[in-house]
Design a protein around this motif. Structure first.
Motif, mmCIF file in Angstrom:
data_model
loop_
_atom_site.group_PDB
_atom_site.id
_atom_site.type_symbol
_atom_site.label_atom_id
_atom_site.label_comp_id
_atom_site.label_asym_id
_atom_site.label_seq_id
_atom_site.Cartn_x
_atom_site.Cartn_y
_atom_site.Cartn_z
ATOM 1 N N ARG A 140 0.798 -1.217 0.000
ATOM 2 C CA ARG A 140 0.000 0.000 0.000
ATOM 3 C C ARG A 140 0.839 1.279 0.000
ATOM 4 N N ALA A 141 2.152 1.158 0.226
ATOM 5 C CA ALA A 141 3.009 2.342 0.340
ATOM 6 C C ALA A 141 3.408 2.878 -1.030
ATOM 7 N N PRO A 142 3.594 4.199 -1.169
ATOM 8 C CA PRO A 142 4.162 4.755 -2.405
ATOM 9 C C PRO A 142 5.572 4.212 -2.613
ATOM 10 N N ALA A 143 5.940 3.960 -3.855
ATOM 11 C CA ALA A 143 7.231 3.330 -4.141
ATOM 12 C C ALA A 143 8.396 4.114 -3.574
ATOM 13 N N GLU A 144 8.312 5.446 -3.632
ATOM 14 C CA GLU A 144 9.438 6.266 -3.171
ATOM 15 C C GLU A 144 9.552 6.341 -1.657
ATOM 16 N N ARG A 145 8.553 5.827 -0.944
ATOM 17 C CA ARG A 145 8.587 5.838 0.525
ATOM 18 C C ARG A 145 8.394 4.442 1.110
ATOM 19 N N ARG A 146 8.540 3.433 0.284
ATOM 20 C CA ARG A 146 8.243 2.060 0.726
ATOM 21 C C ARG A 146 9.134 1.636 1.891
ATOM 22 N N PRO A 279 15.473 6.416 10.083
ATOM 23 C CA PRO A 279 16.534 6.921 9.192
ATOM 24 C C PRO A 279 17.110 5.847 8.286
ATOM 25 N N ALA A 280 17.150 4.589 8.755
ATOM 26 C CA ALA A 280 17.629 3.510 7.891
ATOM 27 C C ALA A 280 16.721 3.345 6.681
ATOM 28 N N GLY A 281 15.412 3.465 6.893
ATOM 29 C CA GLY A 281 14.482 3.405 5.769
ATOM 30 C C GLY A 281 14.733 4.514 4.767
ATOM 31 N N GLY A 282 15.003 5.722 5.268
ATOM 32 C CA GLY A 282 15.316 6.831 4.375
ATOM 33 C C GLY A 282 16.583 6.588 3.573
ATOM 34 N N LEU A 283 17.595 5.997 4.223
ATOM 35 C CA LEU A 283 18.851 5.706 3.524
ATOM 36 C C LEU A 283 18.656 4.643 2.443
ATOM 37 N N VAL A 284 17.815 3.647 2.730
ATOM 38 C CA VAL A 284 17.546 2.620 1.722
ATOM 39 C C VAL A 284 16.827 3.231 0.525
ATOM 40 N N ASP A 285 15.826 4.083 0.793
ATOM 41 C CA ASP A 285 15.110 4.735 -0.302
ATOM 42 C C ASP A 285 16.046 5.598 -1.149
ATOM 43 N N ARG A 286 17.060 6.178 -0.512
ATOM 44 C CA ARG A 286 17.948 7.106 -1.222
ATOM 45 C C ARG A 286 19.136 6.422 -1.882
ATOM 46 N N PHE A 287 19.796 5.496 -1.157
ATOM 47 C CA PHE A 287 21.053 4.923 -1.643
ATOM 48 C C PHE A 287 20.947 3.457 -2.064
#
Length: 399
Positions: A140-146, A279-287
Motif C-alpha cells: 500500500r506504500a508509495p514506491a518512493e517511501r516504501r 533513518p535507515a528506511g530513508g537511507l535505503v530509499d535514497r542509496f
C-alpha cells in the motif's frame, strides 16, 4: 500510503469494499500490534533465572527454551506467512491471535520446562502476525517511501523486543514469570483482534492451501536478490541472537551478579533499534539496500570484540549493545525491503526471508547456550563472529 479503500492485487477477486482507518492511524496500529506480538517470541530470555529457580534447575539448563521460541516462529512463518498471498488476511490474523493467546496462557500454567517449551513453541509458531502485515504495508506504500513505511513497522517490532526484555524482566521480578506470560496473552488477544477488524477484507481466488510454501524453493532459485537478502539476514540475526539471548546469563552470573530486573533494564539499549529504523528506511530509499547492508555488517563486526571485552568491562558492553542493535535493524530494513520487492509474490518472498533469519537465529542461540556452558562468554562471542563471517562470506562468493 495510498487511499484506504481496498485494492485487488494479483490472486484476489473483488469482494465487498472495507473501510480502514486513515493511513497514519492504520500504520500506527499495525506497528503497535507488531510490537506486542513480536514480544511474545522473546518473553523467555529475561526470565530464564526465575524459571530455573521455579523448576529446580540452572539458567543454562533452561536456556534452550529461548531457542525453541525462535524455532517455533520460523516453523510458523514457513506454514502461515505465505497464506498472505492467497488467504483472507482479516480471518487469518484473527485466528492466529486466538491460538497465540491460548498458548501463552498455557505457558503461564506450565508445570515444568518441557511443557513450557511445548506451549512456547505453539505460541511462537502462531504469533507470525507482523510478517502477515509487513507485505500489506509495502503493497500500500508509495514506491518512493516504501522502505520508510516498512521501517515504521520494524521500529514497532523492535520496540516489542525491547519491552519483552525490560518490562518482562521487571514484571517477572515483581510478580513472577507466570504473570508475564498471562499478561502477554491478554495484550495479544486485544491488539490482534483490534488489528484484524480494520484489515481490508478480500476474497481470494481458490487454490491449494499451501501453494506458497510449495513455491518457496522456486522463488528463491529464480531471485538472486531474495537469496542474498535471506543469507545475509540469517548471518546478522544469528550473531545478534547468540549475543542477546545469552546476555542475561552473563549479567546474572558471577561476573556481574545482577538481579533479573536489573539485567532486564539492560534491554533499554535495544531502543537503539527503534530509533535507527526510520533513518535507515530513508537511507535505503535514497542509496539502495546493498550499501546499507554493507555498512551494517561492518558495524556488527566491530560490536563482536566489544562484546567480548564487555565480559569484564561494563562500558564496553554498553557500546556493543548500541552498535549491534543499530547494525541489526539497518540490515533488516534494507534486506526486508529488498525481499518484498524482489518477486511478484511478496508474502511468499517475505516468508523465505524471515524464516531464513529466524532459523539462523535459532541455530546460533542454541549453539551459544552450549558455548556459554563450556567456554563462557568468549565462546558466545565466537559463535556471533562465525555467523557474521558465514552470512557475508557465502553471499560474497556467489554472485
Amino acid at each position: 500510503m495510498p487511499s484506504a479503500t481496498t485494492t485487488h492485487p494479483a490472486g484476489t477477486a473483488p469482494g465487498r469494499r472495507s473501510r480502514t482507518p486513515a493511513p497514519a492511524l492504520f500504520l500506527t496500529l499495525i506497528a503497535v500490534c507488531s510490537a506486542v506480538t513480536a514480544a511474545n517470541i522473546y518473553l523467555a530470555a529475561p526470565l530464564l533465572s526465575l524459571m530455573a529457580r521455579d523448576f529446580g534447575s540452572t539458567p543454562s539448563a533452561v536456556a534452550w527454551i529461548a531457542s525453541v521460541a525462535q524455532l517455533g516462529y520460523a516453523v510458523g512463518l514457513l506454514f502461515f506467512a505465505p497464506l498472505g498471498d492467497s488467504a483472507n488476511r482479516r480471518r487469518l490474523v484473527a485466528g492466529l491471535t486466538v491460538v497465540t493467546a491460548v498458548a501463552l496462557a498455557a505457558s503461564a500454567t506450565a508445570p515444568g520446562a518441557t511443557a513450557l517449551a511445548m506451549a512456547t513453541f505453539v505460541a511462537s509458531a502462531a504469533t507470525v502476525i507482523p510478517q502477515l502485515l509487513v507485505p500489506l504495508v509495502a503493497e500500500r506504500a508509495p514506491a518512493e517511501r516504501r522502505a520508510r513505511h516498512v521501517a515504521a513497522v520494524i521500529a514497532g517490532l523492535f520496540t516489542g523486543i525491547v519491552a519483552a526484555r525490560v518490562l518482562g524482566g521487571l514484571a517477572g521480578q515483581a510478580f513472577g514469570w507466570r504473570w508475564v506470560f498471562g499478561g502477554a496473552a491478554a495484550l495479544t488477544l486485544v491488539l490482534g483482534l483490534a488489528t484484524a477488524l480494520v484489515l481490508p477484507s478480500q476474497r481470494r481466488r481458490e487454490g491449494p492451501l499451501f501453494a506458497g510454501l510449495a513455491a518457496l524453493p522456486s522463488v528463491l532459485r529464480h531471485s538472486p536478490d531474495l537469496w542474498r537478502a535471506c543469507v545475509r539476514q540469517a548471518g546478522m540475526f544469528g550473531a545478534w541472537s547468540a549475543l542477546w539471548t545469552s546476555l542475561a546469563l552473563l549479567l546474572t552470573g558471577p561476573e556481574y551478579g545482577l538481579s533479573t530486573a536489573a539485567a532486564g533494564l539492560f534491554g533499554l539499549f535495544g531502543l537503539t533499534a527503534s530509533a535507527v529504523a526510520p533513518p535507515a528506511g530513508g537511507l535505503v530509499d535514497r542509496f539502495g539496500a546493498a550499501r546499507v547492508v554493507r555498512s551494517a555488517y561492518l558495524l556488527a563486526a566491530v560490536s563482536v570484540p566489544l562484546f567480548w571485552l564487555g565480559g569484564h568491562v561494563l562500558i564496553a558492553l554498553f557500546a556493543a549493545a548500541i552498535a549491534v542493535h543499530a547494525a541489526l535493524v539497518a540490515s533488516h530494513v534494507a534486506n526486508q525491503t529488498l525481499a518484498l520487492t524482489a518477486t511478484s509474490t511478496p508474502a511468499t518472498a517475505n516468508t523465505a526471508y524471515v524464516v531464513a533469519g529466524f532459523a539462523g537465529g535459532a541455530a546460533a542461540s542454541a549453539l551459544a547456550g552450549y558455548a556459554f556452558s563450556h567456554f563462557g562468554w568468549g565462546g558466545v562471542c565466537g559463535v556471533a563472529g562465525v555467523w557474521l563471517a558465514l552470512g557475508w562470506g557465502v553471499t560474497a562468493v556467489r554472485r
